[in-house]
Design a protein around this motif. Sequence first.
Motif, mmCIF file in Angstrom:
data_model
loop_
_atom_site.group_PDB
_atom_site.id
_atom_site.type_symbol
_atom_site.label_atom_id
_atom_site.label_comp_id
_atom_site.label_asym_id
_atom_site.label_seq_id
_atom_site.Cartn_x
_atom_site.Cartn_y
_atom_site.Cartn_z
ATOM 1 N N GLY A 56 11.522 -19.005 -66.860
ATOM 2 C CA GLY A 56 10.139 -19.151 -67.281
ATOM 3 C C GLY A 56 9.577 -17.915 -67.448
ATOM 4 O O GLY A 56 8.850 -17.504 -68.260
ATOM 5 N N ILE A 57 9.649 -17.252 -66.310
ATOM 6 C CA ILE A 57 8.987 -15.764 -66.303
ATOM 7 C C ILE A 57 9.287 -14.993 -67.358
ATOM 8 O O ILE A 57 8.529 -14.218 -67.880
ATOM 9 N N PHE A 58 10.915 -14.844 -67.453
ATOM 10 C CA PHE A 58 11.113 -13.995 -68.475
ATOM 11 C C PHE A 58 10.849 -14.425 -69.922
ATOM 12 O O PHE A 58 10.526 -13.507 -70.709
ATOM 13 N N ALA A 59 10.809 -15.749 -70.211
ATOM 14 C CA ALA A 59 10.305 -16.165 -71.453
ATOM 15 C C ALA A 59 8.729 -15.769 -71.660
ATOM 16 O O ALA A 59 8.254 -15.245 -72.860
ATOM 17 N N LEU A 60 7.748 -15.907 -70.600
ATOM 18 C CA LEU A 60 6.474 -15.202 -70.890
ATOM 19 C C LEU A 60 6.447 -13.990 -70.931
ATOM 20 O O LEU A 60 5.731 -13.412 -71.880
ATOM 21 N N PHE A 61 7.434 -12.987 -70.224
ATOM 22 C CA PHE A 61 7.320 -11.552 -70.517
ATOM 23 C C PHE A 61 7.797 -11.354 -71.926
ATOM 24 O O PHE A 61 6.987 -10.555 -72.588
ATOM 25 N N LEU A 62 8.742 -12.141 -72.598
ATOM 26 C CA LEU A 62 9.082 -11.845 -73.865
ATOM 27 C C LEU A 62 7.940 -12.175 -75.029
ATOM 28 O O LEU A 62 7.784 -11.707 -76.098
ATOM 29 N N ILE A 63 6.938 -13.067 -74.484
ATOM 30 C CA ILE A 63 5.936 -13.466 -75.535
ATOM 31 C C ILE A 63 4.585 -12.586 -75.561
ATOM 32 O O ILE A 63 3.897 -12.848 -76.349
ATOM 33 N N MET A 64 4.619 -11.996 -74.241
ATOM 34 C CA MET A 64 3.158 -11.196 -74.013
ATOM 35 C C MET A 64 2.989 -10.349 -75.150
ATOM 36 O O MET A 64 3.878 -9.657 -75.453
ATOM 37 N N ARG A 65 1.857 -9.946 -75.227
ATOM 38 C CA ARG A 65 1.251 -9.081 -76.260
ATOM 39 C C ARG A 65 1.074 -7.659 -75.431
ATOM 40 O O ARG A 65 0.190 -7.627 -74.304
ATOM 41 N N THR A 66 1.248 -6.509 -75.866
ATOM 42 C CA THR A 66 1.075 -5.351 -75.193
ATOM 43 C C THR A 66 -0.385 -4.951 -75.701
ATOM 44 O O THR A 66 -1.066 -5.199 -76.619
ATOM 45 N N LYS A 67 -1.071 -3.895 -74.879
ATOM 46 C CA LYS A 67 -2.207 -3.068 -75.443
ATOM 47 C C LYS A 67 -1.855 -2.424 -76.525
ATOM 48 O O LYS A 67 -2.833 -2.016 -77.346
ATOM 49 N N ASP A 68 -0.602 -1.635 -76.872
ATOM 50 C CA ASP A 68 -0.208 -0.745 -77.643
ATOM 51 C C ASP A 68 -0.088 -1.385 -79.061
ATOM 52 O O ASP A 68 -0.371 -1.381 -79.990
ATOM 53 N N ASN A 69 0.544 -2.662 -78.832
ATOM 54 C CA ASN A 69 0.736 -3.628 -80.116
ATOM 55 C C ASN A 69 0.234 -5.205 -80.025
ATOM 56 O O ASN A 69 0.710 -5.873 -79.628
ATOM 57 N N PRO A 70 -1.047 -5.179 -80.091
ATOM 58 C CA PRO A 70 -1.735 -6.637 -79.840
ATOM 59 C C PRO A 70 -1.342 -7.721 -80.680
ATOM 60 O O PRO A 70 -1.611 -8.825 -80.359
ATOM 61 N N ASP A 71 -0.831 -7.314 -81.772
ATOM 62 C CA ASP A 71 -0.702 -8.432 -82.920
ATOM 63 C C ASP A 71 1.007 -8.755 -82.784
ATOM 64 O O ASP A 71 1.221 -9.705 -83.508
ATOM 65 N N ARG A 72 1.706 -8.101 -81.893
ATOM 66 C CA ARG A 72 3.261 -8.466 -81.970
ATOM 67 C C ARG A 72 3.577 -8.796 -80.473
ATOM 68 O O ARG A 72 3.198 -8.067 -79.748
ATOM 69 N N PRO A 73 4.284 -9.825 -80.272
ATOM 70 C CA PRO A 73 4.842 -10.224 -79.067
ATOM 71 C C PRO A 73 5.821 -9.134 -78.829
ATOM 72 O O PRO A 73 6.508 -8.661 -79.636
ATOM 73 N N ARG A 74 6.005 -8.904 -77.420
ATOM 74 C CA ARG A 74 7.128 -7.888 -77.006
ATOM 75 C C ARG A 74 8.539 -8.151 -77.423
ATOM 76 O O ARG A 74 9.376 -7.133 -77.824
ATOM 77 N N ILE A 75 8.812 -9.421 -77.773
ATOM 78 C CA ILE A 75 10.390 -9.450 -78.166
ATOM 79 C C ILE A 75 10.337 -9.047 -79.453
ATOM 80 O O ILE A 75 11.566 -8.293 -79.917
ATOM 81 N N SER A 76 9.261 -8.956 -80.477
ATOM 82 C CA SER A 76 9.415 -8.471 -81.802
ATOM 83 C C SER A 76 9.382 -6.791 -81.730
ATOM 84 O O SER A 76 10.285 -6.235 -82.601
ATOM 85 N N ILE A 77 8.694 -6.397 -80.927
ATOM 86 C CA ILE A 77 8.856 -4.836 -80.765
ATOM 87 C C ILE A 77 10.128 -4.535 -80.038
ATOM 88 O O ILE A 77 10.602 -3.417 -80.640
ATOM 89 N N MET A 78 10.907 -5.108 -79.253
ATOM 90 C CA MET A 78 12.108 -4.908 -78.859
ATOM 91 C C MET A 78 13.126 -5.102 -79.702
ATOM 92 O O MET A 78 14.058 -4.204 -80.226
ATOM 93 N N LEU A 79 13.103 -5.878 -80.336
ATOM 94 C CA LEU A 79 13.856 -6.484 -81.781
ATOM 95 C C LEU A 79 13.874 -5.181 -82.679
ATOM 96 O O LEU A 79 15.015 -4.784 -83.179
ATOM 97 N N SER A 80 12.740 -4.835 -83.059
ATOM 98 C CA SER A 80 12.327 -3.694 -84.177
ATOM 99 C C SER A 80 13.076 -2.635 -83.626
ATOM 100 O O SER A 80 13.373 -1.783 -84.450
ATOM 101 N N ALA A 81 12.768 -2.153 -82.261
ATOM 102 C CA ALA A 81 13.185 -0.843 -81.779
ATOM 103 C C ALA A 81 14.636 -0.760 -81.806
ATOM 104 O O ALA A 81 15.499 0.276 -81.905
ATOM 105 N N LEU A 82 15.343 -1.858 -81.489
ATOM 106 C CA LEU A 82 16.709 -1.798 -81.414
ATOM 107 C C LEU A 82 17.508 -2.133 -82.684
ATOM 108 O O LEU A 82 18.318 -1.497 -83.089
ATOM 109 N N LEU A 83 17.073 -2.700 -83.578
ATOM 110 C CA LEU A 83 17.545 -2.987 -84.857
ATOM 111 C C LEU A 83 17.255 -1.909 -86.028
ATOM 112 O O LEU A 83 18.043 -1.754 -86.749
#
Length: 103
Positions: A56-83
């Motif tokens: 549950g904590i990991f899921a919340l970590f993945l959907i949190m928005r960062t202050k650098d990218n407020p429109d994108r969840p963290r999982i989206s940023i991680m996937l774009s950086a990896l892919l």
Amino acid sequence: MDKYLIPKDIKSQIKFGLFNLSDIVVIFAVMALWYILIQQTSFGFLINLMLFIGHGIFALFLIMRTKDNPDRPRISIMLSALLNQDDTNYHSIDYNKYKNHSN
């Protein structure tokens, strides 16, 4: 007949309280992984409870928005950086570059 113009920069999101539909899908997927894990193993109740809380904590970590990218969840940023890796050129994942690139 009147035509109504819809601006390109408007993004509609389906909201359920505090979460978007995509956030709920990510939470559901992480919790489904937890369920598959406990079905395949025979841990005790306490370990299963700790795994549930950890997932549950990991899921919340993945959907949190960062202050650098407020429109994108963290999982989206991680996937774009990896892919979208390019070993020869630097690609920023900064919000301003993402916002200007998406227009």
